[in-house]
Design a protein around this motif. Structure first.
Motif, PDB file in Angstrom:
ATOM      1  N   PRO A 172      -8.765   9.465  -6.036  1.00 51.83           N
ATOM      2  CA  PRO A 172      -9.090   9.580  -4.609  1.00 51.83           C
ATOM      3  C   PRO A 172      -8.596  10.898  -4.021  1.00 51.83           C
ATOM      4  CG  PRO A 172      -7.174   8.185  -4.921  1.00 51.83           C
ATOM      5  CD  PRO A 172      -7.681   8.520  -6.288  1.00 51.83           C
ATOM      6  N   VAL A 173      -9.238  11.284  -2.929  1.00 48.55           N
ATOM      7  CA  VAL A 173      -8.826  12.488  -2.204  1.00 48.55           C
ATOM      8  C   VAL A 173      -7.695  12.113  -1.247  1.00 48.55           C
ATOM      9  CG1 VAL A 173      -9.558  14.283  -0.584  1.00 48.55           C
ATOM     10  CG2 VAL A 173     -11.144  13.454  -2.357  1.00 48.55           C
ATOM     11  N   ARG A 174      -6.654  12.923  -1.210  1.00 56.36           N
ATOM     12  CA  ARG A 174      -5.517  12.636  -0.319  1.00 56.36           C
ATOM     13  C   ARG A 174      -5.942  12.815   1.131  1.00 56.36           C
ATOM     14  NH1 ARG A 174      -0.874  15.706   1.705  1.00 56.36           N
ATOM     15  NH2 ARG A 174      -1.714  17.569   0.722  1.00 56.36           N
ATOM     16  N   ARG A 175      -5.685  11.772   1.928  1.00 58.15           N
ATOM     17  CA  ARG A 175      -6.086  11.811   3.338  1.00 58.15           C
ATOM     18  C   ARG A 175      -4.899  11.947   4.283  1.00 58.15           C
ATOM     19  NH1 ARG A 175     -10.715   7.010   3.645  1.00 58.15           N
ATOM     20  NH2 ARG A 175     -12.057   7.803   1.980  1.00 58.15           N
ATOM     21  N   TRP A 176      -3.711  11.613   3.832  1.00 61.70           N
ATOM     22  CA  TRP A 176      -2.551  11.692   4.713  1.00 61.70           C
ATOM     23  C   TRP A 176      -1.992  13.117   4.687  1.00 61.70           C
ATOM     24  CZ3 TRP A 176       2.251  12.842   2.570  1.00 61.70           C
ATOM     25  CH2 TRP A 176       2.335  12.756   1.172  1.00 61.70           C
ATOM     26  N   LEU A 206       0.813  -1.221   0.000  1.00 62.39           N
ATOM     27  CA  LEU A 206       0.000   0.000   0.000  1.00 62.39           C
ATOM     28  C   LEU A 206       0.845   1.269   0.000  1.00 62.39           C
ATOM     29  CD1 LEU A 206      -2.993  -0.872   2.377  1.00 62.39           C
ATOM     30  CD2 LEU A 206      -2.981  -0.706  -0.122  1.00 62.39           C
ATOM     31  N   TYR A 207       2.134   1.166   0.288  1.00 64.89           N
ATOM     32  CA  TYR A 207       2.983   2.354   0.203  1.00 64.89           C
ATOM     33  C   TYR A 207       3.033   2.858  -1.241  1.00 64.89           C
ATOM     34  CZ  TYR A 207       6.762   5.604   1.220  1.00 64.89           C
ATOM     35  OH  TYR A 207       7.499   6.757   1.379  1.00 64.89           O
ATOM     36  N   LEU A 208       3.205   1.943  -2.179  1.00 60.90           N
ATOM     37  CA  LEU A 208       3.186   2.328  -3.590  1.00 60.90           C
ATOM     38  C   LEU A 208       1.797   2.819  -3.977  1.00 60.90           C
ATOM     39  CD1 LEU A 208       4.486   2.488  -6.403  1.00 60.90           C
ATOM     40  CD2 LEU A 208       3.891   0.084  -6.726  1.00 60.90           C
ATOM     41  N   THR A 209       0.738   2.175  -3.451  1.00 66.89           N
ATOM     42  CA  THR A 209      -0.633   2.624  -3.733  1.00 66.89           C
ATOM     43  C   THR A 209      -0.820   4.063  -3.304  1.00 66.89           C
ATOM     44  OG1 THR A 209      -1.388   0.353  -3.318  1.00 66.89           O
ATOM     45  CG2 THR A 209      -3.065   2.070  -3.395  1.00 66.89           C
ATOM     46  N   SER A 210      -0.275   4.407  -2.147  1.00 62.78           N
ATOM     47  CA  SER A 210      -0.373   5.781  -1.641  1.00 62.78           C
ATOM     48  C   SER A 210       0.285   6.768  -2.595  1.00 62.78           C
ATOM     49  CB  SER A 210       0.271   5.856  -0.252  1.00 62.78           C
ATOM     50  OG  SER A 210       0.381   7.188   0.189  1.00 62.78           O
ATOM     51  N   GLN A 211       1.441   6.405  -3.142  1.00 64.25           N
ATOM     52  CA  GLN A 211       2.127   7.287  -4.084  1.00 64.25           C
ATOM     53  C   GLN A 211       1.368   7.388  -5.405  1.00 64.25           C
ATOM     54  OE1 GLN A 211       6.029   5.347  -4.065  1.00 64.25           O
ATOM     55  NE2 GLN A 211       6.873   7.118  -2.995  1.00 64.25           N
ATOM     56  N   GLU A 254       6.594   8.257   7.369  1.00 67.47           N
ATOM     57  CA  GLU A 254       5.743   8.107   8.551  1.00 67.47           C
ATOM     58  C   GLU A 254       4.330   8.588   8.275  1.00 67.47           C
ATOM     59  OE1 GLU A 254       7.829  10.162  11.610  1.00 67.47           O
ATOM     60  OE2 GLU A 254       9.064   8.419  12.166  1.00 67.47           O
ATOM     61  N   ALA A 255       4.206   9.673   7.506  1.00 66.06           N
ATOM     62  CA  ALA A 255       2.875  10.190   7.180  1.00 66.06           C
ATOM     63  C   ALA A 255       2.094   9.180   6.341  1.00 66.06           C
ATOM     64  CB  ALA A 255       3.005  11.515   6.435  1.00 66.06           C
ATOM     65  N   ARG A 256       2.771   8.617   5.362  1.00 67.26           N
ATOM     66  CA  ARG A 256       2.084   7.626   4.514  1.00 67.26           C
ATOM     67  C   ARG A 256       1.730   6.380   5.328  1.00 67.26           C
ATOM     68  NH1 ARG A 256       2.036   9.055  -0.793  1.00 67.26           N
ATOM     69  NH2 ARG A 256       3.748  10.323  -1.622  1.00 67.26           N
ATOM     70  N   TYR A 257       2.685   5.864   6.104  1.00 65.99           N
ATOM     71  CA  TYR A 257       2.423   4.643   6.856  1.00 65.99           C
ATOM     72  C   TYR A 257       1.398   4.860   7.969  1.00 65.99           C
ATOM     73  CZ  TYR A 257       5.727   1.509   4.613  1.00 65.99           C
ATOM     74  OH  TYR A 257       6.355   0.686   3.701  1.00 65.99           O
ATOM     75  N   GLY A 258       1.308   6.082   8.476  1.00 68.78           N
ATOM     76  CA  GLY A 258       0.259   6.368   9.453  1.00 68.78           C
ATOM     77  C   GLY A 258      -1.122   6.142   8.861  1.00 68.78           C
ATOM     78  N   GLU A 259      -1.333   6.628   7.634  1.00 68.91           N
ATOM     79  CA  GLU A 259      -2.607   6.413   6.950  1.00 68.91           C
ATOM     80  C   GLU A 259      -2.780   4.940   6.572  1.00 68.91           C
ATOM     81  OE1 GLU A 259      -6.267   7.139   4.978  1.00 68.91           O
ATOM     82  OE2 GLU A 259      -5.171   8.097   6.607  1.00 68.91           O
ATOM     83  N   VAL A 308      -5.385  -0.454   7.247  1.00 70.23           N
ATOM     84  CA  VAL A 308      -5.221  -1.878   7.541  1.00 70.23           C
ATOM     85  C   VAL A 308      -6.014  -2.268   8.785  1.00 70.23           C
ATOM     86  CG1 VAL A 308      -3.532  -3.613   8.272  1.00 70.23           C
ATOM     87  CG2 VAL A 308      -3.006  -2.089   6.362  1.00 70.23           C
ATOM     88  N   GLU A 309      -6.058  -1.386   9.774  1.00 68.25           N
ATOM     89  CA  GLU A 309      -6.801  -1.663  11.005  1.00 68.25           C
ATOM     90  C   GLU A 309      -8.281  -1.904  10.712  1.00 68.25           C
ATOM     91  OE1 GLU A 309      -7.645   0.481  15.325  1.00 68.25           O
ATOM     92  OE2 GLU A 309      -6.036   1.206  14.022  1.00 68.25           O
ATOM     93  N   HIS A 310      -8.825  -1.201   9.711  1.00 72.56           N
ATOM     94  CA  HIS A 310     -10.242  -1.328   9.374  1.00 72.56           C
ATOM     95  C   HIS A 310     -10.521  -2.468   8.385  1.00 72.56           C
ATOM     96  CE1 HIS A 310     -10.405   2.749  11.090  1.00 72.56           C
ATOM     97  NE2 HIS A 310     -11.700   2.534  11.245  1.00 72.56           N
ATOM     98  N   ALA A 311      -9.518  -2.867   7.611  1.00 71.32           N
ATOM     99  CA  ALA A 311      -9.783  -3.783   6.498  1.00 71.32           C
ATOM    100  C   ALA A 311      -9.203  -5.181   6.685  1.00 71.32           C
ATOM    101  CB  ALA A 311      -9.227  -3.184   5.204  1.00 71.32           C
TER     102      ALA A 311
END
Length: 701
Positions: free
Chosen positions: A172-176, A103-108, A251-256, A261-264
Motif C-alpha cells: 500500500p501507499v503510505r497515507r499518513w 490497526l496501529y500494528l497494521t500501519s507499521q 498521533e500521525a498514525r492514529y489520525g489516519e 474507522v470513520e468510513h468502515a
C-alpha cells in the motif's frame, strides 16, 4: 521452493487459532537458535497443489519491542535474522472488536513495503458489542485485501487460501504524514541506513521511524557508530524544537486510523451489554470470583481420580497382557527379564498415568481458550503483588502445573527483570504433571476413598469430593503456598524492589475449538509417549541392570540379591540421609533416579519390586499392591499413610528435574540461579518433610 508467509497480530486476536486451522497437523514447534522463544512453522497446501510455509510469530502490539519474543518477531519482519528468511507475504490478523488498537500494528506493517493481507477476525464478538465492520470499505481505505474470517467454522479460509495462491498484492501507499521536521529527519536517517547498511528503502524508512519514536537510542551493535550518533543528534534537535517524536508518530498514525474507522465502522447508539460483561460480574466478583476459582480447581483434582480411572485401568490391563504374552513366547533368561521387569515394567507403569496427565493439560487448555485464565490472573494479582510477583506471573505459574519448562519460558512476557527472575525461581514449586504419577500412585495405594462431599439420587450415591481428591488438592495447594512464601522471602531479601504495575488485556469469553484442543492434546500425548520411550526407557534399562547385577547365586532369595545389587548398595549409602524422613533405601534409589525426571520414581519402584518378587503370581500384582505389602526388616509396613504423605511432600518441594535447571540456565544466562534453585528447593524439601514426619509420629501415625 515454497512461499514464506508470516502470521502477525496482537495477542488474543485469533492468530494462533487461524494458524492451527490453516496448517492442522502439518506444523512443527521448536525454539529459535540461541534463544528460548518458541518458533512455530506449518505447511499449508493450496488448491493448485503448491505449498506455503506459514510462520506464526509471537503476538505483539507494535514493532517497538518490550520483550524478547516481540524482538524476535520484529527482527524477522525487518529481515534481520540469519536463521529465518524475511517473509514474502504478511497476513495481519486484526480483531474487529478492537479495530483501532489493532490497526496501529497494521500501519507499521504497511510501511515495510512487503505484500500485506488483512485477516479480519472476531466479527461475531464485534457484533455483540454493537460494532459492525464493513470489510469492503476497510479494504478500500487501507488499500489492502481484507478477508473476514471465522476460524472455528472455517468461514473465509478458502478465500484466504485463494489470495495466497494469487500473485502477491502490491504494497500500500503510505497515507499518513509526520510533522515536517520529523518527516525530514526520518527520510535523512533512512538514507543513511540504505547507504551504510544496504537496507531496502521501505525497510530503511520503517526502521528510521521506529528509531526516532524510541526516546532512548538503542544499545545495539547492529548499527554503525555514525548511525547511532546521527540518531542521538536527531533526538536532541527535535526536542529543542519542541517535538515529542514518540507522541508525534503515534498521533500521525492514529489520525489516519481514525479516518479509516470513520468510513468502515458503524456503531450502535446504545452498545448492548455483552455476555463477557455479564459473566465478568460473577467471575471477577470480590467473593464469588475466588469461590468459583477454588471450586474449579477442586473439581479438576477430584476428576483425576474418577474420570481418568477407567482409561487408566484399560492401560494397566493391556500392559499386563503384553507382559504375559512375552513371558509365554520367550524362554526364561536375562533378555526376557530385561524386557518384562525392566523396560515394560518401568515404561508401562509410567504410561498408565497418561489419562490423568492429559486431563490436567486439557483443563488448562480449556481455561486458556475460553478466556477464563486471564480472569484468574486478574483475581490473583492482588495476592501476588504482596509477595513481589507480577500479575503476569500467574499465567506462567499456572502453566507450571502442566510443566515448569513452558511456564518459565512464558515469563518472557514480564517486562520487569526482577519480577521475571522471581517468577523463574519459584515456578518449579508449582506441582507439574511429572509429579502427578507419584501423587496418583501413593494416594491410590494409601489414602482411602472416603466421601467428604456427595449426594444421593434415589438409591445411588455420588461423590463430589473424596479424601483422595482432597489429598491431591492439598499437594497442589502446598506447592502453591510454598511458591508464594518463597517469593515473599526472595522479594524481601535477594530481589528487593517495588512490585511492578500490572496491565492485562481481558479477552472476550469464547467457546473452545474442540478440533484444535484435540490436536494440541494429541501433541501432548505424543510428547509424553516419546519421553517414556526415550528418557524413561533408558533409565528403566539402567535401573534394571543396577537392580539385577552383580548376579547372586541361584538359591539366594531375591530380596537378599536386590539388597546386594548395585542399586541396593547405592540405596544403603544414602539411607542415613533420608531415614529421618521415614524413607528406606529403596525409596532413596527412587529419589536419586528421579532427579532426571520426577515420574521416574514410579518406574524405579516398579523395577525394584518386580525384581524382588520370587514368583509369577507376586509379579502379576500391580505396583500399588506390592507397595502395600512391602515390609521393613522388623516386620512393620514400609509404606504407611504417613510415609506416603511424606514422599508426596518431598516431591512437591524438591527440584528433581535436570531439564528445568538447564532451561533456567538458558533464561538467566548464568549457572548461579539454577544452582541456587537446586540448593534451596532440596533443603526446603528435606526440612519440611522432616517436620511433617516428626509431627505425624508424635500424633501416633
Amino acid at each position: 521452493m515454497s512461499k514464506t508467509v508470516a502470521l502477525v497480530g496482537n495477542p488474543n486476536s485469533g492468530k494462533t487459532t487461524l494458524f492451527n486451522a490453516l496448517t492442522g497437523l502439518h506444523q512443527k514447534v521448536g525454539n529459535y537458535p540461541g534463544i528460548t522463544v518458541e518458533r512455530k512453522e506449518g505447511t499449508l497446501t493450496l488448491l493448485d497443489g503448491a505449498s506455503v510455509t506459514l510462520i506464526d510469530l509471537p503476538g505483539l502490539y507494535s514493532l517497538t519491542p518490550q520483550s524478547p519474543d516481540e524482538q524476535i518477531a520484529r527482527d524477522i519482519l525487518l529481515g534481520y535474522r540469519t536463521d529465518t528468511a524475511q517473509p514474502e507475504v504478511i497476513v495481519n490478523v486484526v480483531d474487529a472488536s478492537n479495530l483501532e488498537r489493532n490497526l496501529y500494528l497494521t500501519s507499521q506493517l504497511a510501511d515495510l513495503g512487503l505484500p500485506l493481507v488483512v485477516a479480519l477476525t472476531m466479527g461475531d464478538t464485534a457484533a455483540r458489542r454493537g460494532v459492525a465492520v464493513d470489510a469492503d470499505a476497510l479494504s478500500r481505505e487501507l488499500g489492502l485485501p481484507v478477508i473476514p474470517l471465522h476460524a472455528a467454522s472455517r468461514a473465509g479460509l478458502g478465500e484466504l487460501r485463494a489470495v495466497l495462491a494469487s500473485p502477491p498484492p502490491a504494497p500500500p501507499v503510505r497515507r499518513w504524514q509526520l510533522p515536517t521536521s520529523v518527516e525530514e529527519e526520518a527520510k535523512e536517517l533512512a538514507g543513511l541506513l540504505v547507504q551504510q547498511h544496504q537496507l531496502a528503502p521501505e525497510t530503511a524508512f520503517s526502521e528510521a521511524v521506529l528509531l526516532l519514536g524510541t526516546p532512548v537510542a538503542p544499545k545495539t551493535t547492529r548499527w554503525s557508530p555514525e548511525i547511532l550518533a546521527h540518531l542521538h543528534g536527531d533526538h536532541e534537535r527535535l526536542t529543542r524544537e519542541g517535538h515529542d517524536t514518540t507522541t508525534a508518530i503515534a498521533e500521525a498514525r492514529y489520525g489516519e486510523i481514525n479516518r479509516i474507522v470513520e468510513h468502515a465502522v458503524r456503531r450502535a447508539e446504545t452498545p448492548p451489554t455483552t455476555k463477557t460483561e455479564r459473566l465478568d460480574r460473577l467471575f471477577l466478583h470480590k467473593f464469588w470470583g475466588y469461590a468459583i476459582f477454588l471450586g474449579i480447581l477442586a473439581i479438576l483434582f477430584q476428576a483425576m481420580f474418577t474420570w481418568a480411572e477407567i482409561p487408566k485401568g484399560w492401560l494397566e490391563a493391556a500392559i499386563a497382557a503384553l507382559a504375559r504374552g512375552i513371558q509365554a513366547v520367550m524362554p526364561a533368561g536375562s533378555l526376557r527379564d530385561l524386557i518384562t521387569e525392566g523396560m515394560l515394567s518401568g515404561v508401562g507403569t509410567t504410561i498408565t498415568f497418561l489419562p490423568q496427565i492429559l486431563l490436567l493439560f486439557l483443563f488448562i487448555m480449556i481455561l486458556e481458550d475460553t478466556g477464563y485464565l486471564a480472569r484468574a490472573a486478574f483475581l490473583m494479582d492482588r495476592l501476588m503483588s504482596r509477595v513481589g510477583l507480577h500479575g503476569k506471573s500467574f499465567i506462567p505459574l499456572l502453566s507450571s502445573y502442566a510443566c515448569a519448562i513452558p511456564g518459565i519460558l512464558a515469563t518472557r512476557t514480564i517486562e520487569s527483570h526482577k519480577a521475571r527472575l522471581l517468577t523463574i525461581l519459584v515456578a518449579p514449586l508449582m506441582s507439574c504433571s511429572a509429579r502427578l504419577p507419584v501423587y496418583s500412585l501413593l494416594i491410590a495405594a494409601f489414602i482411602p476413598k472416603t466421601t467428604l462431599v456427595g449426594f444421593h439420587l434415589g438409591t445411588r450415591s455420588f461423590a463430589l469430593l473424596t479424601l483422595q481428591g482432597a489429598t491431591l488438592f492439598s499437594m497442589y495447594a502446598l506447592g502453591t503456598l510454598a511458591t508464594f512464601l518463597m517469593a515473599a522471602l526472595f522479594h524481601k531479601t535477594l530481589l528487593r524492589g517495588e512490585a511492578p504495575a500490572f496491565l492485562l488485556e481481558l479477552p472476550p469469553y469464547r467457546k473452545p475449538i474442540w478440533r484444535t484442543l484435540g490436536f494440541r492434546l494429541g501433541e501432548t500425548a505424543l510428547q509424553f509417549v516419546q519421553r517414556a520411550g526415550t528418557v524413561i526407557l533408558a533409565l528403566s534399562t539402567l535401573l534394571w541392570f543396577l537392580a539385577s547385577y552383580p548376579k547372586a547365586a541361584p538359591e539366594t532369595p531375591k530380596s537378599v540379591a536386590l539388597a546386594s545389587s548395585y542399586a541396593g548398595k547405592l540405596g544403603h549409602v544414602i539411607e542415613p540421609l533420608i531415614a529421618p524422613l521415614g524413607f528406606d533405601w529403596k525409596m532413596g534409589v527412587g529419589v536419586v533416579a528421579s532427579f532426571a525426571a520426577r515420574e521416574v520414581f514410579v518406574s524405579t519402584m516398579a523395577i525394584l519390586y518386580q525384581a524382588e518378587s520370587d514368583d509369577e503370581e507376586e509379579q502379576a500384582k500391580t505396583l500399588k499392591d506390592r507397595l502395600s505389602a512391602e515390609k521393613r526388616p522388623d516386620g512393620s509396613p514400609a509404606y504407611t499413610p504417613l510415609v506416603a504423605i511424606c514422599l508426596m511432600v518431598f516431591y512437591v518441594l524438591a527440584m528433581q528435574c535436570i531439564s528445568t535447571l538447564a532451561v533456567v540456565k538458558r533464561e538467566t544466562n548464568s549457572w548461579k540461579w539454577p544452582l541456587f534453585q537446586l540448593a534451596y528447593m532440596t533443603f526446603l524439601a528435606w526440612f519440611v518433610t522432616f517436620i511433617v514426619h516428626l509431627i505425624g509420629k508424635a500424633m501416633g501415625y
